[in-house]
Design an enzyme around this catalytic site. Structure first.
Site, PDB file in Angstrom:
ATOM      1  N   TYR A 126       0.848  -1.186   0.000  1.00 30.93           N
ATOM      2  CA  TYR A 126       0.000   0.000   0.000  1.00 30.93           C
ATOM      3  C   TYR A 126       0.885   1.237   0.000  1.00 30.93           C
ATOM      4  O   TYR A 126       2.067   1.174   0.299  1.00 30.93           O
ATOM      5  CB  TYR A 126      -0.954   0.016   1.207  1.00 30.93           C
ATOM      6  CG  TYR A 126      -0.272   0.245   2.526  1.00 30.93           C
ATOM      7  CD1 TYR A 126      -0.171   1.529   3.054  1.00 30.93           C
ATOM      8  CD2 TYR A 126       0.295  -0.800   3.237  1.00 30.93           C
ATOM      9  CE1 TYR A 126       0.470   1.752   4.266  1.00 30.93           C
ATOM     10  CE2 TYR A 126       0.927  -0.589   4.443  1.00 30.93           C
ATOM     11  CZ  TYR A 126       1.014   0.690   4.949  1.00 30.93           C
ATOM     12  OH  TYR A 126       1.654   0.917   6.134  1.00 30.93           O
ATOM     13  N   CYS A 127       0.318   2.355  -0.354  1.00 32.97           N
ATOM     14  CA  CYS A 127       1.013   3.634  -0.298  1.00 32.97           C
ATOM     15  C   CYS A 127      -0.047   4.693  -0.022  1.00 32.97           C
ATOM     16  O   CYS A 127      -1.040   4.397   0.644  1.00 32.97           O
ATOM     17  CB  CYS A 127       1.800   3.910  -1.582  1.00 32.97           C
ATOM     18  SG  CYS A 127       0.789   3.996  -3.081  1.00 32.97           S
ATOM     19  N   ASN A 128       0.101   5.873  -0.534  1.00 35.48           N
ATOM     20  CA  ASN A 128      -0.906   6.894  -0.291  1.00 35.48           C
ATOM     21  C   ASN A 128      -2.133   6.694  -1.180  1.00 35.48           C
ATOM     22  O   ASN A 128      -3.261   6.708  -0.712  1.00 35.48           O
ATOM     23  CB  ASN A 128      -0.318   8.294  -0.491  1.00 35.48           C
ATOM     24  CG  ASN A 128      -1.240   9.377  -0.003  1.00 35.48           C
ATOM     25  OD1 ASN A 128      -1.821   9.269   1.064  1.00 35.48           O
ATOM     26  ND2 ASN A 128      -1.396  10.419  -0.791  1.00 35.48           N
ATOM     27  N   SER A 130      -5.393   2.027  -0.835  1.00 33.23           N
ATOM     28  CA  SER A 130      -4.322   2.492   0.033  1.00 33.23           C
ATOM     29  C   SER A 130      -4.803   3.467   1.104  1.00 33.23           C
ATOM     30  O   SER A 130      -5.935   3.392   1.561  1.00 33.23           O
ATOM     31  CB  SER A 130      -3.173   3.047  -0.798  1.00 33.23           C
ATOM     32  OG  SER A 130      -2.464   1.980  -1.400  1.00 33.23           O
TER      33      SER A 130
END
Length: 89
Positions: A30-32, A59
């Site tokens: 995941y990230c932003n 995310s």
């Protein structure tokens, strides 16, 4: 995963060394917003053949819509500002 000089993924041998520090068992990338996490998912699952990797495409943007969901971070907005200004990581 990404080599900014060649603008390509790093060689598989380098990716294997980077991934070796990850824990065994299922992982969630995941990230932003999900776009960088997709690269991590691709490298781990397709390039390195790890079957236990999932992509959370929504995310943090999706996760934080619900204020009841937990979020923990050691980073601060000051850390992000320093990074933007080139004063730290």
């Amino acid at each position: 995963c990404y080599d900014p000089v060649s603008q390509r993924l790093r060689p598989k041998e380098q990716l294997e060394k980077i991934a070796a520090s990850l824990p065994a068992g299922p992982l969630v990338a995941y990230c932003n917003t999900g776009h960088w996490a997709a690269t991590d998912w691709f490298v781990l699952s397709v390039v390195l053949g790890r079957p236990d990797v999932r992509l959370y495409d929504g995310s943090m943007v999706e996760w934080t819509i619900d204020p009841k969901r937990p979020v923990a971070s050691s980073r601060t907005r000051l850390d992000d500002l320093k990074k933007t200004l080139g004063l730290g990581s």
